[in-house]
Design an enzyme around this catalytic site. Structure first.
Site, mmCIF file in Angstrom:
data_model
loop_
_atom_site.group_PDB
_atom_site.id
_atom_site.type_symbol
_atom_site.label_atom_id
_atom_site.label_comp_id
_atom_site.label_asym_id
_atom_site.label_seq_id
_atom_site.Cartn_x
_atom_site.Cartn_y
_atom_site.Cartn_z
ATOM 1 N N TYR A 10 0.832 -1.198 0.000
ATOM 2 C CA TYR A 10 0.000 0.000 0.000
ATOM 3 C C TYR A 10 0.870 1.253 0.000
ATOM 4 C CZ TYR A 10 -3.580 3.318 1.503
ATOM 5 O OH TYR A 10 -4.424 4.391 1.585
ATOM 6 N N PRO A 40 -5.021 11.341 1.851
ATOM 7 C CA PRO A 40 -5.904 11.208 3.013
ATOM 8 C C PRO A 40 -5.320 10.294 4.075
ATOM 9 C CG PRO A 40 -6.763 9.954 1.161
ATOM 10 C CD PRO A 40 -5.539 10.680 0.673
ATOM 11 N N GLY A 41 -5.680 10.576 5.293
ATOM 12 C CA GLY A 41 -5.297 9.712 6.406
ATOM 13 C C GLY A 41 -6.297 8.583 6.554
ATOM 14 N N VAL A 43 -9.723 7.244 6.949
ATOM 15 C CA VAL A 43 -11.104 7.646 6.692
ATOM 16 C C VAL A 43 -11.962 6.392 6.856
ATOM 17 C CG1 VAL A 43 -12.683 8.689 5.004
ATOM 18 C CG2 VAL A 43 -10.275 9.394 5.056
#
Length: 114
Positions: A10, A40-41, A43
């Site tokens: 990832y 983004p962190g 979510v």
């Protein structure tokens, strides 16, 4: 060991996006086009929540998926709360107005960036 292999793949894909963003931004800058990456962190999407989400897969013995989700927010995010789609939207609005911001990877991650 399974956690680490998931994270390494990832992470590699995310760093590739950042490099691609920077390269494309340089290629199109003379045309007045800006290119940025929103990073983004955590979510509460299917990656974290739901049947196959990480919160469920990484829960401790006897822990519910919801309790695991709460624990991961508290331990992984300095601000202690997950990010929302609205948080992402705020950055998008800013970038739409910032004509001289280009080639950037901007994290909306509650302070989690390494």
């Amino acid at each position: 060991m399974q956690k680490e292999s998931i994270i390494s793949h990832y992470s590699a894909s995310k760093f590739a996006v950042i490099g691609f963003t920077n390269a494309v931004a340089k290629e199109v800058a003379q045309e007045g086009i800006t290119v940025n990456a929103l990073c983004p962190g955590i979510v509460g999407t299917g990656m974290w929540r739901g049947e196959n989400g990480l919160a469920g897969r990484w829960r401790e013995e006897g822990e519910s998926e919801e309790a695991s989700w709460e624990r991961h927010q508290k331990t992984l995010l300095p601000q202690g709360v997950a990010q929302t789609p609205e948080d992402m939207g705020q950055l998008v609005v800013y970038l739409a107005c910032a004509e001289h911001v280009t080639g950037q990877a901007i994290a909306v991650d509650g302070g989690c960036t390494l």
